[in-house]
Design a protein around this motif. Structure first.
Motif: not given
Length: 393
Positions: A32-36, A197-199
């Motif tokens: 997840x890009x936002x979490x990163x 999930x962003x996969x």
């Protein structure tokens, strides 16, 4: 109806990865890009902690004055170095400020992580809920297909009227429309899960039974990351007030220089200067101190408001949970057996000639409504449990 049709279908996983909830968590935390971005903000804040000891640049100078002579009668060359320092307590307080900023960013990351796990869980269980509805509708569709064929045959041999045949066909058409709607809901639910999930990997959820989500223990509202965040924010404002007060203290000035020349028998002259820089104009710093005190009050009110809203939301969710739990318990204690008994009795009465086709259809609709209500209530129960488990507001 319940035992035969509710849990029959599974989505094909021939070319797709079977996804468990634990795997979904793992994927979301990894991709997840936002979490990163929140994680990087935490690392960024940590990297800024050493900047609290940000001492001013050191000054080096050379001086050659025509009236400054050595004992040998020649002018001296003066080489010096000077350094200004904040009052020592300022550096310690600035480090505390930077540490508080780091703690708060880390809590922001934990809050975002908690929200992400809630979204993954809710969307995962939504898919299982839709799959259960899909299985029930599929079972009913096959049931009405058989009835439609039987009604057609009876009509052809003159054992029933055209209305019975048309009713069976209408039921099948209605179920076909409902089935298409559920397929649309299923695609939307999978896309919604894929969004968090962003996969790129294809996946399928094969869990075919909707079970109640278990609540491991009663939630401690004080341990909620949002409350912890405001606790750290209040400490931050307290340190900021102390820091602004300490900025009224004088700065320290140190200077050292060496004088000599290139004449015969030169001497070396060492000297140093120690001084302080006193603030004579207090207007700007007084404004900064007042601003920091106001910020302390602002955060205090925000923290109190957060706690009140959080407590209220928790109580509301608990009330909703009890409402859905009563409905789920009703089905498990009474409704399930009642639905089975309705179907069993209806089949026996219909094939025994005690009720007609339309009465039989009505009984099936009643049993189906009981099961659908149960699935809706169980899904709402699970969604509410997850809201409480990951409560943050």
């Amino acid at each position: 109806l319940v035992s035969s049709g509710l849990f029959l279908s599974k989505m094909s996983a021939a070319q797709e990865k079977e996804l468990s909830l634990e795997q979904a968590f793992e994927w979301a935390l990894q991709h997840n890009k936002e979490l990163k971005s929140y994680q990087l903000k935490t690392e960024q804040a940590k990297s800024l902690v050493p900047t609290s000891f940000n001492i001013e640049k050191t000054s080096f100078y050379y001086n050659h004055e025509p009236y400054n002579f050595g004992e040998n009668g020649l002018m001296l060359n003066v080489f010096g170095v000077s350094q200004n320092f904040e009052f020592p307590s300022v550096y310690g307080l600035q480090k505390k400020v930077n540490m508080q900023q780091y703690y708060m960013e880390d809590l922001n990351f934990q809050i975002k992580k908690r929200e992400l796990l809630k979204e993954v869980s809710q969307r995962y269980y939504t898919i299982i809920f839709i799959q259960n509805k899909q299985a029930l509708i599929s079972y009913l569709d096959s049931l009405y297909q058989n009835f439609a064929m039987a009604a057609e045959r009876r009509y052809e041999v003159g054992e029933s009227n055209n209305l019975e045949k048309l009713t069976a066909q209408a039921k099948r058409n209605k179920l076909a429309t409902l089935s298409m709607q559920i397929e649309d809901d299923m695609r939307a639910a999978y896309e919604s899960l894929r969004q968090v999930l962003q996969v790129d990997s294809a996946f399928v959820i094969v869990e075919d039974k909707l079970e109640p989500v278990l609540m491991q223990e009663e939630i401690n509202l004080e341990a909620v990351p949002g409350n912890q965040y405001y606790n750290e924010a209040k400490r931050m404002t307290e340190v900021m007030v102390s820091l602004e007060k300490n900025r009224f203290l004088p700065e320290l000035q140190l200077e050292y220089y060496l004088s000599t020349n290139k004449g015969p028998a030169p001497n070396f002259y060492n000297a140093y200067t120690v001084g302080i820089a006193l603030p004579l104009w207090f207007g700007a710093q007084k404004a900064n101190l007042r601003s920091s005190k106001l910020q302390k009050d602002i955060v205090s009110y925000e923290a109190d408001s957060y706690r009140l809203v959080l407590q209220s939301k928790h109580e509301q969710l608990q009330s909703k949970l009890q409402l859905f739990k009563r409905s789920v318990d009703y089905y498990n204690n009474t409704g399930k057996e009642l639905a089975l008994e309705i179907v069993k009795t209806a089949e026996k009465s219909y094939y025994g000639g005690e009720i007609n086709f339309f009465q039989y259809i009505q009984r099936l609709d009643e049993a189906t409504a009981i099961v659908l209500d149960y699935l809706e209530n169980l899904n709402n129960y699970n969604q509410t449990i997850l809201e409480i488990k990951y409560l943050n507001y």
